[in-house]
Structure formats: structure tokens, C-alpha cells
Scaffold this active site. Structure first.
Site, PDB file in Angstrom:
ATOM      1  CE  LYS A  76      38.916 -31.592   3.703  1.00  0.00           C
ATOM      2  NZ  LYS A  76      40.383 -31.057   3.676  1.00  0.00           N
ATOM      3  CB  SER A 151      41.405 -31.419   7.370  1.00  0.00           C
ATOM      4  OG  SER A 151      41.604 -31.075   5.747  1.00  0.00           O
ATOM      5  CB  SER A 175      44.293 -31.960   4.525  1.00  0.00           C
ATOM      6  OG  SER A 175      44.337 -31.333   5.666  1.00  0.00           O
TER       7      SER A 175
END
Lengths: 470, 446
Positions: A76, A151, A175
Site C-alpha cells: 500500500k 482503504s 482497511s
């Protein structure tokens, strides 16, 4: 397709010289190129540099190398890296290159795993749809009209679309589990403190956790084994010795008890999700587990507690992006981040902190007590991951409250600090994935991975691969 | 009539940088004043870079607790760090890591010659970077040096017990001497290693309640300026009170050139720091045993040493205070005084002669040589009493009118007598010793 195979299978093939790391990396690059419209990467490493590294690694391959040696992976964009830009999904950090690399990334690089690129995300972790990003929304590989979840949406899509063998996401309120569930893959939220946060761009420090997304519980275990452990650079990392996650994962789960909180199984959310999760619970009973109903009244306050704490902490963590030291100013925060910063600033202000922030902290203690009581009655807690499958683009963006409710089943796990993983448990009639959540007590990663492995040995949901529409 | 109707109510906040090897929350070198270049002792943590995390410096915490124990404070066995938020270019995270409601130490005292000052609390925090405003190539620039960023900083807060400017200065000096003696801070005031703030207000002399306002004088970097600033404020506030004006709550600075304080910030724009526990740093727990172990490591403090010296060696405390700068000096003088005592030498006289530089200091020549030098000096200067008595007897016998005139009230004859005696002494002698002996002889011969 090589990338559809498990890490252990690939490692075996490499050692038998039936495949090469170069082939594996080339396939990874090609998959990334084919799935470019899914928009799951913010930055990718140079193709020639990757292939050169792959060839060098091929030349140096030996049997004693780490299982992850030569495995293409992604992270990420909330993890700082010296070699690629780090944006945390926000224009605020558009031109930021970190002078150091996050502990989790360094640990993986040290095994010889190959970083392909960095994934799109809701900026700063603010969101559950991966629409709140300055790099364009991430599309769901099962149907590009739908969101990926967030996310860590980019990470989930990269794994689901078989672009990488695994990815590292970040989970503050769901997330990792939320997009894993919406994209039909497995995702692990670790016990707070089990994996170092050093080099993770903070969303809410007391809730942030670093964990893997992969095709199966078996692969999650291999990655966790590599990244878990205390870090002298992270004072909140645990000194507790790291369990063995990779061996004995097929040990039986017979006789273990699953708790079913009635607050997670009320009829107030998507019926397809609910019936799928109940079916998964039945499946686990067939594996020899029993169930017990739990009453955990504090679960009803998940959203207010989470948003008070997370917003308060994020208003503090993002204060440094004031435009003085990083190129771009505060006006570049997206509306969702601005909302959370303002909410948190308000919740911490003199005259309000007592009623808002401090009350949320007290409620947090009550919630911790609820979970502690629950784990006296059972070994695991089962729950849906999200109240609904992936929504169409725009649905959550237009309805911030609905966006918050997406965290209903995941946020309390972060507030309490226990581990939880999401595994695929079925599909909607429209062929959108639905995820089951298996929650364990603190530092019981091995236990929940064992159950997830047993469940995946008995089911095939995690083997379903989306057809990428090119 | 100014100071008679109003009484000073003053408390102080003192910041001092601890001299630990590394910074408060990272491994960077803690030596901001000697760095060759700005921004060299920095890392992701003290620059507040994305993803960096603080790890608390154990030694800095222990030193803070030692300071607290030295000042008789109670210690919080459960403590934590909090974030204090404000925006300023020298604060890279947008917050300072400090301590809010659970400081390491609380409720202590410092004794001064002007009276006791109670310590309200001592907490530990991180220093900020340093701003430098200068013109470079014709452009006015503000430069930031982060060498100082995250240097450990203790803040010592008193109760409003200070009653005069001199009292405030005495408190500050005493605090500095203790910190230097504990070897935990250099307290270099010119460089900003120790910074003073005084909260000043006035109340009618017959009242005991705290005034409903206070004026905070910030960033004072010398004890002289501290006294001047407090005296100035007393006059300024007295004048306002006498005119019946209300004094606003505000922060003021000290202009050493104009010799006056000036307003900096009023209460209306006082900041809301939005304190909350720093989630990156786990709370700190101590056992009573750990605290007692730290207490056992404390040296005998200057105050106790000077008390003991007074009792054991008859050295006056004000004199002792001048050599009790650090533990090494205390040990050296201890050796010196105990040797002096063994040899029947007056420690007080010895110390006076060292301070007047008639005898070389033990710091430069060692205790033995210092003592030997003093004994040699004494030999040349003091007269053998038997010899002196013999000479006095001789002079008085040869000049019988000395006694006669003395007893008839002509005391000035003593001058003539002294001259006669001194002339017969073998060397340059101490006149006061001669005078005393002569008077004793005259008085006893009645």
C-alpha cells in the site's frame, strides 16, 4: 498462470528449476499491464530494472533461500520506501520521496521478495471504498462498475487480479479486511503491536496495524511469519515471542467453540451477506466446531467510538502536513479527510474533549471488557466483514454516513486490538464476493489462521479468480 | 508608596535541556550547541517525517526522576507522554511530545536564602527546532535548524511562593546548581540550555488569596534579566493597580536594551493545545523498588554537604556554596578539609585563602599541595604566641607609661605600644593578632 499458485507451490517450482523468477516477475508485470484500468497501483517499478533484478535473483537462487525469495509483491502507498514515491493516496505528498524504508518493507526485501509497485488507497486510510484518492478510484476486478473496498483497495485488487503473490495493506478500522472481502481474497488484521508500524504513514496510531493480503490463509501465514516481531524503532511493538504460523496449520480445530454475537447477526443488513455468513458458520460446524451465542452490547457503539478516536488521532497525525515542509498545502486534503480532521480537532478541543474524546476512551475500555468476557466463552468470534457487498461507484461517496457504517463489523476489532482475518465465503447472485470474518483473542493469529486454513481446505471460494475485463 | 501596598505573587517555570548522549525520542546526537553544521544531528524521527515513530529515552526519564527526588518530589508510578498541539515552523510534527496530567514528579521544595519555594511539578518533553531569521543574498529568510529538535527538556514549575525578584533569582540559581551538581544538565543560559519564565502578579499586602490574573514573562536567559524584569513588572503593575485599572492576563517579553517588558500575546488568543495521550508511546510504569534504586544513586546534595561541612569542619555555608559546583569538586574539598582537620588546620581559613588566591586551589594542584601551601603561608604569617608574649612583656616593662596612660583612658596609646612590639618581631606580622594579644595583656594586668 503462475500467479494463481500458492507461495509454497511457487517456491517448490523455483527450487526444482521448473520455473524462473524472471518468468514469475514477467507475468506479474504483464498482469499489471493488462489490468491497468483497475487502477490499483500508484507507482510501479521500471520493467527493465525488475527483470534485471529477477535474473540476478535467479542466478543466486539456492534451496536455503527464504520461501518469499523471488516472489513479486506490492505494498500500500502508506509505507515509506526509498526507491519509489510515497503518497498515502494524497496529492499533499505528491512529490515526496522518503529517505528511509518502512520496517515491514525492509523485512520483505531482506528475504529476496521483489517489490513490484505501490498500491492505490483511500488517502491517509480515510475511507472504505478507495474512491477518496487523488489517483483515481480503484475498480473491483469482479465487476469494474463496483468499488474495490478500502482503504487498502489497490492491494486487494492486485492480489485478486493475480498481479502479485501478496500485498501489504494497513488496517485501522477494517482497511485490509473490507477490500479483501469485497475482492474475494484473504486479508489479515494482526494484533496491535504484532507487526512494526515504523515507516507506516499514520492514520490513527492506536488503531493502525500492518498486515498481509493474499490468496489464502496459508500464504498469509508465510508473510506474517516474515513481518511479525518487535522493532526497537516502534515503542508500541510487542516483545512477545512470535508464534510459528507456517507449521502445523492443518492441526484440527475439532471441539473449538465459535462465538456468534447477536449484535453481529441481527437482521439489519444485507440479507445475502447474512445468509452467506450463516452458511459459513454451518460449514465450520461440520469441521467439528460448536457455536455459542454471545451478547456484546458495546458492539452497538462501534461507529461512534471508532470515529471519535480515529478522527482525534488523525487530526493530530496529519498536523505535520501544514505546507511548510512538504511541497503542497492543506487545501489538497480531500473532503473526507477534511471532515475527519475537523471532527477530531473538535473532539479534542477544550470544553469538548471530556464529552467526546474522553468518553470514547471510556467506551473503549468497556468494549475491551466485552471482548474479554466473550473470549472466556469461546475460541473464535465469527462475523460478516462488511454489512453489504461492494457498492457501485459514487454510492458511498455521496453518503458519508453510509461510508462510516461500512466499518460496523470491523472497527471494534481495531479498538480492542485483537486479530481478525477475512476469508472469501461466497458470492452474491450478481457474483460479487462476500467475506467471512474470523476474530481471535490477542496474539491468537496462529489459531485464526488454523481455522481459516481448515475452512479453506473444505471450501473453494478462495480459489475463484475474477476474469479481468481488458 | 509603591511596594508597601502591594505584594508580589510569583511562580516560575524553568526549562532545562538534559545532557543525555542522544535525543529524547531518537538516537540522534544530543549536542545542538556544538554541531558544526545545522541539520546534521537529525533523522526521520526528530524531523517528524511521515511514518517515523518516537521511542522514549530511558536515561532522560531516569534523570528527570532523579531531579524530582533531589527536590523532595513525589513520583508518579504511572506516567505517560501527551501530545501538545500548535503550529509553528520549528515544530515539525505539528505537536510537541510533552506531559500533561501525569508528570513524572510533583510536590517538592527548594530552599533558598530568601525562603522556601514549593515545586508544583516536573515533567519531561522535547525541545523544538531553532529558527534563524536572516538575510541571504538580499532576501529575508527564515531558516530552521533541527539539531535541537527533540532534545530532552525538563520543565520545573513552582507554586506561587516567590516574594521578591531576588527570591526568584536565588531560586533559579539554586535549581541550576542542583541540576549541574546532579550532572544532568549544562544549564548554559546564553545558548538557551536553561530558560526562565516568571508568572508575576500583585495583591494587596494584607491579602492571601491569589490574584485573578497573571502576567507571564517568557524566555529570560539570565538571572540579572529575571530580576530586572520582575522589578519592572512590579512597578508597572503597581502603577496600573493604583490607577484602579484591571491588569489583563497576558504573555510579555523582556527587552534588555529598553529595560522593559512588552506585551506578546493576550489571553484571548491563548491556544487550545488539544492535549491527548501520545498513542505511539506506551504508558510508563515504575515500581517503588525502581524509584528507591534511583534514590540510592543520588549523591549527597550541595545543601546537605554544606550543612555537614559547617558541623564537621566549621566552614560557613555561604563559603561552601561557592565550591559546591559539582560532585568532583565536593569530593576534592571533602578530602582537603578532612586532612586539614587531622592536622589541626582551620578549614575556614584555608578556604578563604584559596578563594582569595593566596593558596593554590586543590582543583589545580591537588588537596595535598593546597594544604601544604596553606601551612607554609601560615608559618610565615603567624607569630609564635610565646615569642609574642615575651616581646609584649618586655615592651610594657621598658615603657611603664603605656599601662598608666591606658588605664587613665588614653586608649590611643595602644598605637604607640603596637609600634614598639611590631618593631621587635622577627617578621612582617598580622597586626590584628598583635593588637589582640596586647589588649589581652593590658586588661589582665589590672
Amino acid at each position: 498462470m503462475l500467479l494463481d499458485k500458492s507461495i509454497a507451490e511457487l517456491a517448490g517450482l523455483l527450487r526444482k528449476r521448473e520455473i524462473t523468477i524472471e518468468q514469475l516477475v514477467l507475468e506479474s508485470i504483464e498482469r499489471c499491464e493488462q489490468g491497468v484500468s483497475l487502477n490499483c497501483f500508484i507507482s510501479l517499478r521500471d520493467k527493465q530494472a525488475l527483470l534485471k533484478e529477477a535474473r540476478e535473483k535467479d542466478a543466486a537462487l539456492s534451496d536455503d533461500k527464504h520461501l518469499l525469495y523471488g516472489m513479486p509483491f506490492s505494498v500500500k502507498d502508506s509505507y515509506v520506501t526509498q526507491d519509489l514515491p510515497t503518497t498515502s493516496g494524497s496529492r499533499v505528498l505528491k512529490n515526496f520521496i522518503s529517505p528511509y524504508t518502512a520496517t515491514v518493507v525492509q523485512k520483505l526485501l531482506d528475504t529476496g521478495a521483489i517489490l513490484i509497485g505501490k498500491n492505490n488507497q483511500d488517502s491517509w486510510g480515510h475511507g472504505g471504498s478507495n474512491e477518496n484518492t487523488d489517483f483515481g478510484p480503484v475498480k473491483n476486478p469482479w465487476n469494474p462498475a463496483y468499488i474495490s473496498g478500502g482503504s487498502s483497495g489497490g492491494s486487494a485488487v492486485a492480489v485478486a487480479a493475480r498481479m502479485v503473490t501478496f500485498s501489504i495493506g494497513e488496517d485501522t478500522g477494517g482497511s485490509i479486511r473490507n477490500p479483501a472481502s469485497m475482492c474475494g481474497i484473504s486479508g489479515l488484521k494482526v494484533t496491535y503491536g504484532r507487526v512494526s508500524r515504523y515507516g507506516t504513514i499514520a492514520y490513527a496510531s492506536s488503531l493502525d496495524t500492518v498486515g498481509p493480503l493474499a490468496k489464502s490463509a496459508e500464504d498469509l501465514a508465510i508473510v506474517l511469519q516474515t513481518i511479525a516481531g518487535s522493532d526497537p524503532k516502534d515503542g508500541s511493538s510487542s516483545h512477545r515471542p512470535v508464534d510459528t504460523y507456517t507449521e502445523g496449520l492443518t492441526d484440527g480445530v475439532v471441539g473449538k467453540k465459535i462465538g456468534l454475537p447477536k449484535q453481529f447477526f441481527a437482521e439489519n443488513y444485507n440479507p445475502e451477506v447474512r445468509s452467506t455468513i450463516l452458511a459459513a458458520v454451518e460449514q465450520m460446524k461440520e469441521l467439528g466446531l460448536t457455536t455459542v451465542e454471545l451478547d456484546m452490547p458495546m458492539l452497538n457503539y462501534a461507529i461512534p467510538i471508532y470515529y471519535m478516536l480515529a478522527s482525534s488521532e488523525t487530526s493530530s497525525n496529519l498536523a505535520r502536513y501544514d505546507g511548510v515542509r512538504y511541497g503542497t498545502g492543506r487545501e489538497n486534503f480531500l473532503p473526507e479527510s477534511a471532515r475527519r480532521i475537523m471532527l477530531g480537532t473538535y473532539a479534542l478541543s477544550a470544553g469538548y474533549a471530556e464529552k467526546l474524546y474522553k468518553n470514547a476512551q471510556r467506551a473503549r475500555t468497556l468494549l475491551i471488557d466485552n471482548y474479554a468476557d466473550a473470549f472466556k466463552q469461546c475460541d473464535f468470534i465469527a462475523a460478516p466483514t462488511t454489512p453489504s457487498p461492494a457498492q457501485k461507484f459514487g454510492e458511498l461517496l455521496d453518503n458519508p454516513m453510509e461510508n462510516m457504517l461500512a466499518d460496523l463489523f470491523t472497527a471494534t476489532i481495531n479498538i480492542v486490538g485483537v486479530p481478525s482475518l477475512a476469508v472469501p465465503a461466497g458470492f452474491t447472485a450478481d457474483k460479487l464476493p462476500i467475506g467471512l470474518q474470523i476474530i481471535g483473542d490477542k496474539f491468537q493469529e496462529r489459531a485464526i489462521l488454523t481455522l481459516a486454513r481448515a475452512y479453506q481446505d473444505a471450501t473453494t471460494w478462495h480459489k475463484e479468480v475474477p476474469e479481468i475485463h481488458l | 508608596m509603591t511596594n508597601q501596598t502591594y505584594q508580589l505573587v510569583c511562580g516560575m517555570e524553568v526549562h532545562a535541556e538534559l545532557k543525555t548522549a542522544s535525543k529524547m525520542f531518537c538516537g540522534c546526537k544530543n549536542d545542538p550547541f556544538h554541531a558544526e553544521q545545522p541539520n546534521t544531528y537529525t533523522c526521520p524521527v526528530c524531523l517528524g517525517l511521515p511514518g517515523a515513530l518516537p521511542v522514549a529515552n530511558k536515561r532522560a526519564i531516569e534523570w528527570t526522576i532523579k531531579l524530582g527526588l533531589a527536590l523532595g518530589c513525589k513520583i508518579n508510578l504511572f506516567s505517560k507522554f501527551d501530545r501538545k498541539h500548535y503550529f509553528y515552523p520549528d515544530l515539525p510534527k505539528g505537536y510537541q511530545i510533552s506531559q500533561y496530567d501525569l508528570p513524572f514528579c510533583y510536590d517538592g521544595t527548594i530552599e533558598t536564602e530568601h525562603g522556601t519555594v514549593r515545586i508544583h511539578r516536573i515533567h519531561l518533553e522535547e525541545d523544538t527546532g531553532k529558527l534563524l531569521h536572516k538575510t541571504v543574498a538580499g532576501k529575508q529568510l527564515s531558516l530552521i535548524d533541527f539539531n535541537r529538535s527533540s532534545v530532552p527538556l525538563v520543565e520545573i514549575v513552582t507554586e506561587p511562593d516567590i516574594t521578591s525578584a531576588a527570591h526568584a533569582a536565588a531560586y533559579g540559581k539554586q535549581l541550576r546548581s542542583i541540576m549541574k551538581y546532579l550532572d544532568i544538565a549544562n544549564c548554559d543560559m546564553e545558548q538557551g540550555g536553561m530558560r526562565l519564565e516568571a508568572n508575576v502578579s500583585l495583591r494587596p499586602a494584607n491579602e492571601t488569596a491569589l490574584p485573578n490574573y497573571k502576567t507571564e514573562i517568557k524566555n529570560i536567559n539570565s538571572f540579572r534579566f529575571l530580576e530586572q524584569a520582575i522589578d519592572f513588572e512590579v512597578q508597572r503593575q503597581t502603577a496600573l493597580l493604583e490607577k484602579g485599572e484591571r491588569i489583563p492576563q497576558e504573555t510579555r517579553g523582556w527587552n534588555a536594551v529598553k529595560q522593559e517588558t512588552y506585551p506578546q500575546r493576550s489571553k484571548e488568543d491563548a491556544e487550545d493545545y488539544r492535549y491527548f495521550p501520545d498513542p505511539d508511546i506506551p504508558p510508563i510504569r515504575f515500581t517503588t523498588e525502581q524509584i528507591e534504586a534511583l534514590r540510592a544513586e543520588l549523591p549527597e546534595l550541595p545543601d546537605a554537604v554544606s550543612r555537614r561541612w559547617e558541623a564537621e569542619y566549621h566552614v560557613s555555608r555561604s563559603l561552601a556554596a561557592q565550591v559546591l559546583e559539582n560532585q568532583a569538586a565536593a569530593e576534592l574539598y571533602e578530602t582537603l578539609f578532612s586532612r586539614a582537620k587531622q592536622q589541626g588546620v582551620s578549614a575556614e581559613a584555608l578556604l578563604k585563602n584559596i578563594q582569595s588566591k593566596k593558596v593554590p586551589a586543590p582543583e589545580s594542584v591537588g588537596a595535598e599541595k593546597s594544604l601544604a601551601a596553606f601551612e607554609a603561608l601560615q608559618k610565615t604569617e603567624s607569630i609564635d604566641t610565646t615569642e609574642l608574649t615575651t616581646i609584649i612583656h618586655k615592651v610594657l616593662a621598658e615603657n611603664p607609661d603605656i599601662s598608666a596612660k591606658y588605664f587613665h583612658g588614653q586608649k590611643q596609646i595602644i598605637g604607640f605600644a603596637m609600634g614598639q612590639v611590631m618593631r621587635q618581631l622577627p617578621q612582617k606580622s598580622d597586626p590584628s593578632q598583635v593588637r589582640t594579644a596586647l589588649l589581652r595583656e593590658l586588661e589582665s594586668s589590672t
